[in-house]
Motif scaffolding. Structure first.
Motif, PDB file in Angstrom:
ATOM      1  N   ALA A  26      41.348  36.642  39.410  1.00 46.83           N
ATOM      2  CA  ALA A  26      41.253  37.162  40.301  1.00 46.83           C
ATOM      3  C   ALA A  26      40.500  38.424  39.844  1.00 46.83           C
ATOM      4  N   TYR A  27      40.219  39.123  38.753  1.00 45.83           N
ATOM      5  CA  TYR A  27      39.301  39.906  39.024  1.00 45.83           C
ATOM      6  C   TYR A  27      37.953  40.124  39.835  1.00 45.83           C
ATOM      7  N   ASP A  28      37.754  38.449  39.806  1.00 44.46           N
ATOM      8  CA  ASP A  28      36.009  38.845  40.824  1.00 44.46           C
ATOM      9  C   ASP A  28      36.882  38.451  42.234  1.00 44.46           C
ATOM     10  N   ARG A  29      37.442  37.661  42.492  1.00 45.68           N
ATOM     11  CA  ARG A  29      38.812  38.339  44.044  1.00 45.68           C
ATOM     12  C   ARG A  29      38.834  40.075  44.073  1.00 45.68           C
ATOM     13  N   TYR A  30      39.323  40.214  43.513  1.00 44.58           N
ATOM     14  CA  TYR A  30      39.483  42.015  43.494  1.00 44.58           C
ATOM     15  C   TYR A  30      39.234  42.284  43.994  1.00 44.58           C
ATOM     16  N   VAL A  31      37.447  42.603  43.141  1.00 40.40           N
ATOM     17  CA  VAL A  31      36.037  43.220  43.024  1.00 40.40           C
ATOM     18  C   VAL A  31      35.614  42.754  44.110  1.00 40.40           C
ATOM     19  N   ALA A  32      34.899  41.890  44.870  1.00 39.39           N
ATOM     20  CA  ALA A  32      34.740  41.058  46.247  1.00 39.39           C
ATOM     21  C   ALA A  32      36.037  41.977  47.512  1.00 39.39           C
ATOM     22  N   HIS A  33      36.866  41.895  47.032  1.00 43.71           N
ATOM     23  CA  HIS A  33      37.090  42.741  47.951  1.00 43.71           C
ATOM     24  C   HIS A  33      38.152  43.958  48.469  1.00 43.71           C
ATOM     25  N   ALA A  34      37.270  44.397  47.162  1.00 44.64           N
ATOM     26  CA  ALA A  34      37.069  45.713  47.310  1.00 44.64           C
ATOM     27  C   ALA A  34      35.941  46.733  47.661  1.00 44.64           C
ATOM     28  N   ARG A  35      34.959  45.589  46.985  1.00 45.02           N
ATOM     29  CA  ARG A  35      33.598  45.767  47.735  1.00 45.02           C
ATOM     30  C   ARG A  35      33.608  45.713  49.194  1.00 45.02           C
ATOM     31  N   LYS A  36      34.248  44.559  50.065  1.00 49.43           N
ATOM     32  CA  LYS A  36      33.979  44.394  51.638  1.00 49.43           C
ATOM     33  C   LYS A  36      34.468  45.727  51.843  1.00 49.43           C
ATOM     34  N   ASP A  37      35.491  45.811  51.531  1.00 52.18           N
ATOM     35  CA  ASP A  37      37.006  46.112  53.002  1.00 52.18           C
ATOM     36  C   ASP A  37      36.885  47.678  52.678  1.00 52.18           C
ATOM     37  N   HIS A  38      37.050  48.011  51.222  1.00 52.52           N
ATOM     38  CA  HIS A  38      36.658  49.366  50.619  1.00 52.52           C
ATOM     39  C   HIS A  38      34.849  49.828  49.729  1.00 52.52           C
ATOM     40  N   PRO A  39      34.229  50.414  50.487  1.00 48.28           N
ATOM     41  CA  PRO A  39      32.935  50.770  49.988  1.00 48.28           C
ATOM     42  C   PRO A  39      33.168  51.991  48.514  1.00 48.28           C
ATOM     43  N   GLU A  40      33.427  52.185  49.938  1.00 50.77           N
ATOM     44  CA  GLU A  40      33.582  53.946  48.832  1.00 50.77           C
ATOM     45  C   GLU A  40      34.262  54.374  47.874  1.00 50.77           C
ATOM     46  N   ALA A  41      35.049  53.194  47.791  1.00 48.98           N
ATOM     47  CA  ALA A  41      35.859  52.984  46.431  1.00 48.98           C
ATOM     48  C   ALA A  41      35.697  52.647  45.300  1.00 48.98           C
ATOM     49  N   GLU A  42      36.238  53.755  44.432  1.00 41.96           N
ATOM     50  CA  GLU A  42      35.736  53.640  42.938  1.00 41.96           C
ATOM     51  C   GLU A  42      36.332  52.038  42.608  1.00 41.96           C
ATOM     52  N   VAL A  43      36.133  50.824  42.140  1.00 35.75           N
ATOM     53  CA  VAL A  43      36.012  49.860  42.005  1.00 35.75           C
ATOM     54  C   VAL A  43      37.338  50.151  40.144  1.00 35.75           C
TER      55      VAL A  43
END
Length: 68
Positions: A26-43
């Motif tokens: 789940a964390y790996d999927r979350y990180v991939a989503h965050a970096r793709k859709d919200h690149p400016e947000a801190e993971v």
């Protein structure tokens, strides 16, 4: 196919299956989503992610089953 290659494939498949079954990925999927859709947000770190996930589950009993 060589037996060593076949064995590696089987082990890799079992590893993938167990990670999906236990939702460890789940964390790996979350990180991939965050970096793709919200690149400016801190993971968040994995620890922070798990804390947020646990808090969310505890607030809404439909999110996950807690016996205690």
């Amino acid at each position: 196919m060589r037996p060593s290659v076949l064995l590696r494939r089987v082990i890799s498949g079992v590893h993938w299956y167990v990670r999906e079954l236990t939702d460890e990925s789940a964390y790996d999927r979350y990180v991939a989503h965050a970096r793709k859709d919200h690149p400016e947000a801190e993971v968040p770190s994995r620890r922070e992610f798990e804390r947020m996930r646990t808090d969310r589950q505890e607030k809404d009993p439909r999110q996950g089953f807690r016996c205690c």
